[in-house]
Design a protein around this motif. Structure first.
Motif, PDB file in Angstrom:
ATOM      1  N   THR A  33       0.842  -1.205   0.000  1.00 48.52           N
ATOM      2  CA  THR A  33       0.000   0.000   0.000  1.00 48.52           C
ATOM      3  C   THR A  33       0.878   1.257   0.000  1.00 48.52           C
ATOM      4  O   THR A  33       0.371   2.354   0.142  1.00 48.52           O
ATOM      5  N   PHE A  34       2.187   1.059  -0.124  1.00 53.90           N
ATOM      6  CA  PHE A  34       3.149   2.155  -0.120  1.00 53.90           C
ATOM      7  C   PHE A  34       2.928   3.104   1.047  1.00 53.90           C
ATOM      8  O   PHE A  34       2.733   4.305   0.874  1.00 53.90           O
ATOM      9  N   PRO A  35       2.967   2.546   2.253  1.00 51.83           N
ATOM     10  CA  PRO A  35       2.738   3.412   3.415  1.00 51.83           C
ATOM     11  C   PRO A  35       3.965   4.287   3.669  1.00 51.83           C
ATOM     12  O   PRO A  35       5.083   3.893   3.355  1.00 51.83           O
ATOM     13  N   SER A  36       3.713   5.440   4.254  1.00 54.89           N
ATOM     14  CA  SER A  36       4.854   6.292   4.580  1.00 54.89           C
ATOM     15  C   SER A  36       5.291   6.013   6.013  1.00 54.89           C
ATOM     16  O   SER A  36       6.358   6.430   6.428  1.00 54.89           O
ATOM     17  N   LEU A  37       4.431   5.296   6.768  1.00 56.87           N
ATOM     18  CA  LEU A  37       4.739   4.977   8.161  1.00 56.87           C
ATOM     19  C   LEU A  37       4.651   3.466   8.338  1.00 56.87           C
ATOM     20  O   LEU A  37       3.625   2.854   8.006  1.00 56.87           O
ATOM     21  N   LEU A  38       5.740   2.869   8.802  1.00 59.49           N
ATOM     22  CA  LEU A  38       5.783   1.406   8.900  1.00 59.49           C
ATOM     23  C   LEU A  38       6.181   0.991  10.317  1.00 59.49           C
ATOM     24  O   LEU A  38       7.196   1.450  10.842  1.00 59.49           O
ATOM     25  N   PHE A  39       5.347   0.154  10.935  1.00 56.32           N
ATOM     26  CA  PHE A  39       5.657  -0.368  12.266  1.00 56.32           C
ATOM     27  C   PHE A  39       6.082  -1.826  12.132  1.00 56.32           C
ATOM     28  O   PHE A  39       5.455  -2.587  11.384  1.00 56.32           O
ATOM     29  N   LEU A  40       7.102  -2.217  12.875  1.00 62.90           N
ATOM     30  CA  LEU A  40       7.511  -3.632  12.863  1.00 62.90           C
ATOM     31  C   LEU A  40       7.794  -4.091  14.288  1.00 62.90           C
ATOM     32  O   LEU A  40       8.532  -3.425  15.023  1.00 62.90           O
ATOM     33  N   ASP A  41       7.205  -5.216  14.657  1.00 63.91           N
ATOM     34  CA  ASP A  41       7.445  -5.765  15.990  1.00 63.91           C
ATOM     35  C   ASP A  41       8.541  -6.822  15.895  1.00 63.91           C
ATOM     36  O   ASP A  41       8.341  -7.874  15.289  1.00 63.91           O
ATOM     37  N   GLU A  42       9.683  -6.533  16.471  1.00 67.35           N
ATOM     38  CA  GLU A  42      10.839  -7.429  16.479  1.00 67.35           C
ATOM     39  C   GLU A  42      11.061  -8.123  15.127  1.00 67.35           C
ATOM     40  O   GLU A  42      10.909  -9.334  15.006  1.00 67.35           O
ATOM     41  N   VAL A  52      10.217   4.553   9.774  1.00 68.78           N
ATOM     42  CA  VAL A  52      10.203   3.135  10.139  1.00 68.78           C
ATOM     43  C   VAL A  52      10.398   3.044  11.650  1.00 68.78           C
ATOM     44  O   VAL A  52      11.403   3.524  12.182  1.00 68.78           O
ATOM     45  N   ILE A  53       9.396   2.480  12.327  1.00 67.27           N
ATOM     46  CA  ILE A  53       9.468   2.369  13.793  1.00 67.27           C
ATOM     47  C   ILE A  53       9.402   0.889  14.150  1.00 67.27           C
ATOM     48  O   ILE A  53       8.483   0.184  13.699  1.00 67.27           O
ATOM     49  N   PHE A  54      10.366   0.404  14.904  1.00 65.66           N
ATOM     50  CA  PHE A  54      10.370  -1.031  15.212  1.00 65.66           C
ATOM     51  C   PHE A  54      10.909  -1.284  16.610  1.00 65.66           C
ATOM     52  O   PHE A  54      11.694  -0.489  17.153  1.00 65.66           O
ATOM     53  N   SER A  55      10.457  -2.382  17.197  1.00 69.88           N
ATOM     54  CA  SER A  55      11.031  -2.818  18.472  1.00 69.88           C
ATOM     55  C   SER A  55      12.073  -3.870  18.142  1.00 69.88           C
ATOM     56  O   SER A  55      11.939  -4.606  17.161  1.00 69.88           O
TER      57      SER A  55
END
Ligand SMILES: Nc1ncnc2c1ncn2[C@@H]1O[C@H](COP(=O)(O)OP(=O)(O)OP(=O)(O)O)[C@@H](O)[C@H]1O
Length: 626
Positions: free
Chosen positions: A191-200, A227-230
């Motif tokens: 979806t070509f997001p500009s904000l991406l979350f990733l869990d581990e 890009v935000i990730f744990s």
């Protein structure tokens, strides 16, 4: 343009979409609590703070949230991404580009979960196409646009070699762990997001694969994505790719700022990082208290407990210029905010109901065709029992007492087979529960679409078709009434018994999350209904306060309908007596009038509809929050 094909141009355009700048995410004074029972049998609930007044600013780039196990990394990520139950948020708010976001963000943001959730029987390309077809608007994207998007994601993520390999299931070896993770990321990037979350994103991957996944994320962040990730304990080659680091401990932030300044921050406070030590290991050692401050005025005395040391870290951060700068910026943002709260657009689905139904049903059918063991087993079971019943009651005579004893016995046996033969339906919503929750929460499709796709793709091929085979075999082997109408009504009754049993199994399946619970919950009503079916006990002689249960028994309706259909207008004899079917039905107090017969079908249809409606309600009620 000479030498450049239309495909190349479209591919370039697709890739260009990756370059849409990412938003700035800010969170202020977040306090999040979960409720836990005090003890196993206690009725008291206690609140546990998993996030304690945390604030921060995450800009486009690689934003890592790090900390030891249980420090609240995933909780912070989930609260920011709108995936945690909003009831637990005691204070604070999250802004995306200065817009207050609600939990609706989960419907339109890209979130890659820790355990890859993909359809194992589909190939990488088919999974990506499923995401593209459902999550890209029909108005804005044609089929060929979507195909191009899938191809561009495959290229971007280096999935070309395994694009046509199945993901794999428990019984089918598929793509590797790294390819699966790439595919999961691709499902969101489609979806070509500009904000991406990733869990581990690196958990469970070997060092090289983890590195290549992080390089891929860095590549995206360099194109302006947020890009935000744990992440738990990355090696140095991964750590150096971070732009911003948030270090968590026990629900509090102990450092938030530029990743390359983190070591300096702790060293200024007296914590010494040995040469060649991995920074990620160093931070965890600082948190654990393995590394203590040296030659510093704030050095903790040896008598300080670990708890005081941990508290010291959060106090130290709150007094640092990093925190003061964040709070200043957040105050500035709050002051600039429009007093009329402007929430982001309410999220809605990208595609219409009918289109979603077509695609999700198509996937269900494809899943059944590629994993046909259950369908084959169901068909085989029906044929086997059909022949078995036919052999046990082979060519029932018209002479008494066998004529009535065998016919009624056969009907009860048939009803039992119809009901218990559908026990496998309890797995339907349980086996796909995680997939459904993930896809539904991520805005792929509506709950009603998923429910109807299961009804169409499971009820018709797995439950109705085999019933006709099962019904026809014993009917003629037993030598029942040779009449087209009677045969049709017999098949109809058998189908309705099967459908009402399956619907009850669906209801149980949608209500619980484990097979063990489902088996217990389905066995209880089936056994009760069997007892109150009218064959094992005389319902008129029962305790009156219990006998009402007969009205809920699908066994009774099925048995009565089959008995009326077969025995009415028949005459049975022995040497001295002559008995009509009606006399027997009168004796059993079974109503054999036209309405008397049809009321059984109506009751079975009623049980079916009630169970299906309740199953749908239960699906809607499934807890989607993490
Ligand atoms: N829904 C919940 N119910 C009960 N406890 C919860 C819930 N969510 C989080 N917690 C608790 O909050 C704390 C932080 O959990 P979280 O999953 O955020 O930690 P984490 O740092 O991501 O840990 P890990 O690295 O092990 O995944 C843990 O003690 C966890 O048990």
């Amino acid at each position: 343009m000479a030498g450049v094909s239309e495909t190349d141009v479209m591919f370039e355009e697709s890739v260009a979409c990756f370059q849409a700048p990412g938003p700035t995410v800010t969170f202020q004074h977040l306090t999040y609590c979960v409720r836990e029972r005090e003890g196993i049998f206690s009725r008291k609930w206690v609140e546990k703070q998993v996030l304690k007044d945390v604030s921060g600013i995450l800009n486009p780039g690689m934003n890592a949230i790090m900390g030891p196990t249980g420090s609240g990394k995933t909780s912070l990520l989930d609260v920011i991404a709108g995936r945690k139950d909003p009831k637990g948020l005691k204070s604070g708010r999250v802004l995306v580009d200065n817009n207050v976001v609600t939990s609706d963000l989960r419907l339109c943001s890209a979130y890659v979960v820790q355990n890859d959730i993909l359809t194992g029987t589909l190939t990488v390309r088919e999974n990506l196409a499923f995401s593209a077809n459902l999550r890209l608007s029909l108005k804005e994207y044609s089929s060929s646009d979507k195909e191009m998007r899938v191809e561009s994601v495959i290229q971007e993520l280096g999935l070309k070699d395994c694009a046509d390999t199945k993901i794999g299931t428990l019984y089918l070896r598929g793509v590797s762990g790294g390819e699966k993770k790439r595919c999961s990321i691709g499902m969101e990037l489609i979806t070509f997001p500009s904000l991406l979350f990733l869990d581990e994103p690196t958990t469970g991957l070997d060092a090289n694969t983890a590195n290549s996944i992080m390089e891929l994320l860095q590549k995206l962040s360099k194109k302006g994505k947020t890009v935000i990730f744990s992440i738990h304990q990355p090696r140095y080659s991964i750590f150096r790719q971070f732009d911003h680091l948030t270090l968590m401990n026990k629900g509090e932030i102990i450092y938030a700022g530029s990743a390359d300044k983190a070591i300096g921050y702790f060293e200024d406070s007296g914590y010494k990082c040995e040469p060649f030590n991995n920074p990620a290991d160093f931070f965890l050692d600082v948190i654990n208290g393995t590394i203590t401050p040296q030659n510093h005025t704030e050095k903790l005395s040896s008598s300080d407990s670990t708890e005081e040391h941990e508290n010291h870290l959060s106090v130290m951060y709150r007094q640092s210029p990093y925190f003061i700068k964040v709070i200043d910026q957040l105050t500035q943002i709050s002051d600039d905010l429009d007093p009329v709260v402007k929430t982001g657009n309410r999220a809605c689905y990208a595609t219409p109901f009918y289109y979603q139904l077509m695609l999700v049903s198509g996937r269900t059918v494809r899943n059944i065709l590629r994993n046909p063991q259950t369908s084959y087993a169901q068909l085989f079971l029906n044929i086997f029992f059909g022949i078995l019943v036919g052999l046990i009651y082979y060519q029932i005579p018209h002479t008494l007492p066998e004529a009535l004893q065998n016919r009624t016995g056969a009907f009860f046996f048939l009803v039992i087979n119809m009901v218990f033969g559908n026990l496998s339906a309890v797995e339907l919503f349980i086996s796909e529960r995680v997939l459904f929750i993930h896809e539904n929460s991520s805005g792929y499709y509506r709950t009603s679409v998923y429910f109807l796709s299961k009804v169409f793709a499971d009820l018709l091929p797995n439950r109705i078709l085999p019933v006709f085979i099962f019904s026809a075999i014993p009917y003629f082997m037993m030598g029942l009434k040779l009449d087209v109408e009677a045969f049709f009504l017999y098949c109809l009754t058998m189908s309705l018994i099967s459908l009402s049993a399956v619907s009850l199994a669906f209801l149980v399946s949608a209500s619980v999350g484990s097979f063990a619970m489902a088996n217990i919950l389905i066995a209880i009503p089936f056994v009760f209904m069997m007892v109150f079916g009218g064959f094992l006990v005389n319902l008129n002689s029962m305790l009156s306060w219990m006998s009402w249960l007969k009205w809920a028994s699908m066994f009774r309706y099925g048995y009565n309908a089959l008995a009326v259909n077969e025995l009415k207008d028949q005459v049975f004899t022995d040497n001295f007596t002559r008995m009509t079917g009606e006399m027997y039905l009168d004796h059993q107090e079974i109503d054999y009038s036209t309405w008397g017969f049809w009321q059984n079908q109506v009751a079975l249809a009623g049980i079916m509809c009630t169970c299906l409606i309740l199953a749908y309600v239960q699906l809607r009620r499934i807890n989607r929050w993490k």
